[in-house]
Structure formats: C-alpha cells, structure tokens
Write a protein that holds these residues in place. Structure first.
Motif, short mmCIF file in Angstrom:
data_model
loop_
_atom_site.label_atom_id
_atom_site.label_comp_id
_atom_site.label_asym_id
_atom_site.label_seq_id
_atom_site.Cartn_x
_atom_site.Cartn_y
_atom_site.Cartn_z
N PRO A 58 0.82 -1.22 0.00
CA PRO A 58 0.00 0.00 0.00
C PRO A 58 0.85 1.27 0.00
CG PRO A 58 -0.26 -1.20 2.07
CD PRO A 58 0.54 -2.06 1.16
N PHE A 59 2.00 1.22 0.65
CA PHE A 59 2.90 2.37 0.64
C PHE A 59 3.31 2.72 -0.79
CE2 PHE A 59 7.32 3.88 0.52
CZ PHE A 59 7.16 5.10 1.16
N GLU A 60 3.71 1.71 -1.56
CA GLU A 60 4.13 1.94 -2.94
C GLU A 60 2.97 2.42 -3.80
OE1 GLU A 60 6.11 -1.59 -4.33
OE2 GLU A 60 7.93 -1.10 -3.22
N LEU A 61 1.79 1.87 -3.58
CA LEU A 61 0.63 2.31 -4.36
C LEU A 61 0.28 3.76 -4.05
CD1 LEU A 61 -1.58 -0.91 -4.22
CD2 LEU A 61 -0.21 -0.06 -6.14
N LEU A 62 0.39 4.16 -2.79
CA LEU A 62 0.14 5.55 -2.42
C LEU A 62 1.20 6.48 -3.04
CD1 LEU A 62 -0.90 5.24 1.33
CD2 LEU A 62 -2.32 6.02 -0.58
N CYS A 63 2.44 6.05 -3.03
CA CYS A 63 3.51 6.85 -3.65
C CYS A 63 3.27 6.99 -5.15
CB CYS A 63 4.87 6.24 -3.37
SG CYS A 63 5.44 6.47 -1.68
N ALA A 64 2.88 5.91 -5.80
CA ALA A 64 2.61 5.97 -7.24
C ALA A 64 1.46 6.94 -7.52
CB ALA A 64 2.29 4.58 -7.78
N ALA A 65 0.43 6.89 -6.69
CA ALA A 65 -0.70 7.82 -6.86
C ALA A 65 -0.24 9.25 -6.63
CB ALA A 65 -1.82 7.45 -5.90
N GLY A 66 0.63 9.46 -5.66
CA GLY A 66 1.14 10.80 -5.39
C GLY A 66 1.94 11.37 -6.55
N LEU A 67 2.62 10.51 -7.28
CA LEU A 67 3.41 10.96 -8.42
C LEU A 67 2.55 11.49 -9.56
CD1 LEU A 67 6.11 8.16 -8.53
CD2 LEU A 67 6.52 10.58 -8.04
N VAL A 68 1.35 10.95 -9.70
CA VAL A 68 0.48 11.36 -10.81
C VAL A 68 -0.75 12.14 -10.34
CG1 VAL A 68 1.26 9.51 -12.35
CG2 VAL A 68 -0.68 9.11 -10.82
N ALA A 69 -0.84 12.42 -9.07
CA ALA A 69 -2.00 13.15 -8.52
C ALA A 69 -2.24 14.50 -9.19
CB ALA A 69 -1.85 13.32 -7.01
N PRO A 70 -1.21 15.26 -9.58
CA PRO A 70 -1.47 16.55 -10.22
C PRO A 70 -2.24 16.45 -11.54
CG PRO A 70 0.77 16.48 -9.42
CD PRO A 70 0.21 15.09 -9.27
N VAL A 71 -2.32 15.27 -12.12
CA VAL A 71 -3.13 15.10 -13.33
C VAL A 71 -4.59 15.34 -12.98
CG1 VAL A 71 -3.96 13.38 -14.99
CG2 VAL A 71 -1.54 13.51 -14.45
N VAL A 72 -5.01 14.90 -11.81
CA VAL A 72 -6.39 15.04 -11.36
C VAL A 72 -6.65 16.47 -10.89
CG1 VAL A 72 -8.11 14.21 -9.71
CG2 VAL A 72 -6.49 12.61 -10.74
N ALA A 73 -5.76 16.99 -10.06
CA ALA A 73 -5.91 18.34 -9.52
C ALA A 73 -4.53 18.96 -9.38
CB ALA A 73 -6.63 18.29 -8.17
N ALA A 74 -4.31 20.05 -10.05
CA ALA A 74 -3.00 20.71 -10.01
C ALA A 74 -2.60 21.11 -8.60
CB ALA A 74 -3.01 21.93 -10.92
N SER A 75 -3.58 21.32 -7.74
CA SER A 75 -3.29 21.71 -6.36
C SER A 75 -2.61 20.59 -5.57
CB SER A 75 -4.56 22.16 -5.64
OG SER A 75 -5.48 21.08 -5.57
N LEU A 76 -2.58 19.39 -6.11
CA LEU A 76 -1.95 18.25 -5.44
C LEU A 76 -0.48 18.09 -5.84
CD1 LEU A 76 -4.85 15.64 -5.66
CD2 LEU A 76 -4.18 17.04 -3.70
N GLY A 77 0.07 19.07 -6.50
CA GLY A 77 1.46 19.01 -6.93
C GLY A 77 2.45 18.84 -5.79
N TRP A 78 2.08 19.25 -4.59
CA TRP A 78 2.97 19.10 -3.44
C TRP A 78 3.21 17.64 -3.08
CZ3 TRP A 78 0.83 16.73 0.82
CH2 TRP A 78 -0.56 16.63 0.84
#
Length: 121
Positions: free
Chosen positions: A47-67
């Motif tokens: 789950p840690f790796e899946l969360l990290c992978a999601a974090g890497l592409v999260a700005p595609v969904v919302a630019a405010s998640l770039g952090w």
C-alpha cells in the motif's frame, strides 16, 4: 523540463505499481539479500508503494496536489535506500540489485528536486 519531469514521474509511478504487484506475488525470500525484512513489513510496502505511485500522478487530477510529487519521490527513494542498506548488511558479493535501487534513487532525486526548485506545480 516540465515535460521531462512528467515523463519520469509517469515511468516511476509505473515502476512502483509493478513493484507493488511483484511484492504481492513474491515473498521477500525471492531476493535473498532482502530476507531480513519481515513478511509483515514486506506486505506493508504494497500500500505504501501504491500511495507513492498515486502521489506521483496526482497533479493530473488536480493541479493543487502538486505538493505530493516530491513527497512521493522521496518516499520511494527512502525505500530503495533501505533496500540497499539491507543488501549491504547481508554481506552479498553481487551488488547488481543495489546499483539498480540506487539508480531508482537518482531518478527520485531528480523528480523531487525538479518539482521543488526547477518546475514546481
């Protein structure tokens, strides 16, 4: 530079998802130098790796998640550094896997530094 970082982020996210899937079907015993990692920790990395992978592409969904991008990249880098440390402590002579993990660390560092200082989102 922004395009290069996006490509690296997508590739690192894919790499990380594949690694999580591999961990699901293979025990830590599959890599002899990582046998010191307890099974619970090994499965907890999924789950840690899946969360990290999601974090890497999260700005595609919302630019405010770039952090999330530098945090995810640093998280993956720390995991790879831990793998390298466990590998060194195992006394293995073949350092091929460690060089691979350190290569991933270099990509993570490029992404994190790029998103923090060069092309923040």
């Amino acid at each position: 530079m922004n395009i290069v970082l996006w490509i690296l982020q997508a590739l690192l996210a894919l790499h990380t998802v594949i690694g999580a899937g591999w961990k699901l079907f293979n025990s830590e015993q599959a890599v002899p130098t990582l046998a010191a990692i307890p099974s619970v920790v090994w499965m907890g990395l999924i789950p840690f790796e899946l969360l990290c992978a999601a974090g890497l592409v999260a700005p595609v969904v919302a630019a405010s998640l770039g952090w999330l991008v530098p945090i995810a990249a640093i998280g993956i880098a720390v995991e790879m550094l831990v793998f390298s440390g466990v590998h060194l402590c195992s006394g293995a002579v073949d350092h091929g896997p460690m060089y691979y993990w350190l290569g991933v660390v270099a990509v993570c560092a490029l992404i994190a530094l790029g998103r923090l200082f060069i092309a923040p989102q």
